[in-house]
Design a protein around this motif. Structure first.
Motif, PDB file in Angstrom:
ATOM      1  N   ALA A 100       0.397   1.393 -11.308  1.00 60.24           N
ATOM      2  CA  ALA A 100      -0.490   1.338 -10.085  1.00 60.24           C
ATOM      3  C   ALA A 100      -1.910   1.114 -10.287  1.00 60.24           C
ATOM      4  N   ASP A 101      -2.341   1.330 -11.564  1.00 59.47           N
ATOM      5  CA  ASP A 101      -3.589   1.231 -11.944  1.00 59.47           C
ATOM      6  C   ASP A 101      -3.961  -0.083 -12.651  1.00 59.47           C
ATOM      7  N   SER A 113       0.915   7.535   1.502  1.00 62.39           N
ATOM      8  CA  SER A 113       0.211   8.620   1.144  1.00 62.39           C
ATOM      9  C   SER A 113      -0.447   8.585  -0.369  1.00 62.39           C
ATOM     10  N   LEU A 114      -1.150   9.566  -0.783  1.00 55.72           N
ATOM     11  CA  LEU A 114      -1.665   9.623  -2.114  1.00 55.72           C
ATOM     12  C   LEU A 114      -0.994  10.804  -2.630  1.00 55.72           C
ATOM     13  N   PRO A 115      -0.164  10.943  -3.724  1.00 54.68           N
ATOM     14  CA  PRO A 115       0.580  12.263  -4.215  1.00 54.68           C
ATOM     15  C   PRO A 115      -0.530  12.763  -5.148  1.00 54.68           C
ATOM     16  N   LEU A 116      -0.886  14.058  -4.813  1.00 53.70           N
ATOM     17  CA  LEU A 116      -1.770  14.870  -5.716  1.00 53.70           C
ATOM     18  C   LEU A 116      -1.135  16.223  -6.070  1.00 53.70           C
ATOM     19  N   SER A 127       0.798  -1.240   0.041  1.00 50.35           N
ATOM     20  CA  SER A 127      -0.012  -0.110   0.103  1.00 50.35           C
ATOM     21  C   SER A 127       0.916   1.178  -0.099  1.00 50.35           C
ATOM     22  N   LEU A 128       0.179   2.234  -0.519  1.00 51.64           N
ATOM     23  CA  LEU A 128       0.984   3.531  -0.428  1.00 51.64           C
ATOM     24  C   LEU A 128       0.820   4.321   0.885  1.00 51.64           C
TER      25      LEU A 128
END
Length: 258
Positions: free
Chosen positions: A234-235, A5-8, A2-3
């Motif tokens: 990732a997707d 955090s999610l980079p945005l 799992s990440l």
């Protein structure tokens, strides 16, 4: 795997951003907000009233940091408290700017020094003309849609062009998007098998690492190491052995190391 955090990437142009505190840490956050086109608001109540969504807090007193973080979060703002990762909803990365290309290196607040060192190393690798390549690809979107009508077709063709040594290799100068479009070939597709030699992702060949990064679907059993699966796009669709595989695109079957 799992990440953490999610980079945005958050658009701030013309938007109010609360920055609280004094000293160099607070000034650095003010400069960052202004560089991104945001409007610095130095009063939390005012920021809440006018719809701010982000708050940077850089008080020297930890109690003041905690109090303002609670107030801001309670009002619905996302909070960054400088040098206190446990109080943060988001962290700020070290940034490489090749407008419109932005590369952000983050450590989740663990070590700003490490993020900076990686950013400086990467900055020497990335050509100044990288932004021009991005702009040329943006301008060519219509032509690419005509040449490759579906999203997966376009992605595979771009993957092939942008890979190491490809027609549009982003780490070299002199890329010609129009010339590439005129003679571009379709990207790779098919079913590929990777037989792992170990659980260490550094043992992947360049071809294997490229396939994992480009895969539309990956088939892997429970014995495949999480560190190897972290190299998968990732997707990408994740499948277990025996699941129905999609037709078309790149399907990669990963066989665990003996």
């Amino acid at each position: 795997m799992s990440l953490p955090s999610l980079p945005l990437f958050h658009r701030l142009a013309g938007q109010p951003v609360v920055v609280l505190g004094h000293g160099e840490a607070a000034e650095a956050k003010r400069r960052l907000v202004l560089r991104a086109g945001g409007k610095v608001i130095e009063d939390l109540a005012e920021g809440i009233d006018i719809g701010a969504r982000l708050a940077f807090i850089a008080h020297e007193d930890e109690g003041a940091c905690q109090a303002d973080a609670i107030r801001a979060r309670g009002a619905g703002l996302l909070v960054n408290v400088v040098d206190k990762p446990a109080l943060c909803d988001f962290t700020t990365p070290s940034i490489i700017d090749r407008d419109p290309v932005i590369v952000a290196v983050g450590t989740g607040g663990a070590s700003a020094g490490l993020a900076k060192a990686l950013r400086l190393r990467l900055e020497r690798m990335l050509p100044q003309g990288l932004g021009a390549l991005a702009e040329a690809l943006y301008a060519a979107r219509g032509a690419m849609r005509t040449r490759w009508p579906t999203g997966p077709e376009r992605r595979r063709a771009l993957d092939a062009a942008l890979e190491d040594g490809g027609a549009l290799d982003p780490l070299r100068e002199g890329r010609d998007v129009a010339g590439w479009l005129a003679g571009a070939a379709d990207g790779a597709s098919g079913r590929f098998v990777i037989a792992l030699r170990s659980d260490d992702p550094d043992d992947l060949t360049l071809r294997e690492a490229r396939l994992l990064g480009q895969a539309d679907a990956v088939v892997a059993g429970p014995r495949v190491a999480a560190a190897v699966l972290a190299r998968v796009r990732a997707d990408a669709m994740r499948l277990a052995p025996g699941d129905a595989e999609p037709h078309g695109g790149i399907v990669v079957v990963i066989e665990a190391a003996a």
